[in-house]
Design a protein around this motif. Structure first.
Motif, short mmCIF file in Angstrom:
data_model
loop_
_atom_site.label_atom_id
_atom_site.label_comp_id
_atom_site.label_asym_id
_atom_site.label_seq_id
_atom_site.Cartn_x
_atom_site.Cartn_y
_atom_site.Cartn_z
N ALA A 34 0.82 -1.21 0.00
CA ALA A 34 0.00 0.00 0.00
C ALA A 34 0.86 1.26 0.00
O ALA A 34 0.33 2.37 -0.08
N GLY A 35 2.19 1.10 0.13
CA GLY A 35 3.08 2.25 0.04
C GLY A 35 3.83 2.58 1.32
O GLY A 35 4.62 3.52 1.34
N ALA A 36 3.62 1.83 2.38
CA ALA A 36 4.32 2.10 3.64
C ALA A 36 5.79 1.72 3.51
O ALA A 36 6.13 0.71 2.89
N SER A 37 6.66 2.52 4.11
CA SER A 37 8.09 2.21 4.14
C SER A 37 8.35 1.12 5.18
O SER A 37 7.46 0.77 5.97
N LEU A 38 9.58 0.61 5.19
CA LEU A 38 9.94 -0.39 6.20
C LEU A 38 9.76 0.18 7.60
O LEU A 38 9.26 -0.50 8.50
N GLY A 39 10.16 1.43 7.79
CA GLY A 39 10.02 2.09 9.09
C GLY A 39 8.57 2.27 9.49
O GLY A 39 8.21 2.08 10.66
N LYS A 40 7.72 2.64 8.54
CA LYS A 40 6.28 2.82 8.82
C LYS A 40 5.63 1.48 9.18
O LYS A 40 4.78 1.43 10.06
#
Length: 117
Positions: A34-40
């Motif tokens: 969905a577009g979340a980064s690894l950190g998110k």
């Protein structure tokens, strides 16, 4: 050998899907796609109070990255979702490779403090 998150080891040495953890694995793949980064993704897992594979309260970006890269998770998320994540990871990568396959950043910076020869 460490048993991958989302699986249990059966007596005869075969991995079996742990449905309680498999829900979290699917959620990780879905959030990343969905577009979340690894950190998110790691922050979302912490906010939902989902412990890391090592039992710690906070997931690391590296743990999320390893989970997303492990082909054993095809059994949980399916081949299409796993392949989509691999394609997305390659698209998000900011490292370029030269003709020999060596990773290189596209721009080389020169420090003004270094004498030029």
């Amino acid at each position: 050998m460490r048993i991958p998150y989302g699986f249990n080891l059966v007596n005869n040495g075969v991995l079996e899907v742990n449905e309680n953890e498999a829900v979290n694995v699917r959620m990780i793949f879905d959030y990343y796609l969905a577009g979340a980064s690894l950190g998110k993704v790691a922050d979302m897992l912490y906010a939902k109070q989902i412990s890391s594979p090592t039992g710690k309260a906070k997931w690391t970006r590296a743990a999320v990255d390893h989970l997303l890269s492990n082909s054993k998770y095809i059994a949980i998320v399916g081949f299409e979702s796993f392949a989509s994540v691999q394609f997305e990871k390659a698209n998000r990568c900011n490292i370029d490779y030269d003709k020999a396959g060596t990773p290189r950043k596209e721009t080389r910076y020169v420090s003004p403090a270094m004498p030029q020869m």
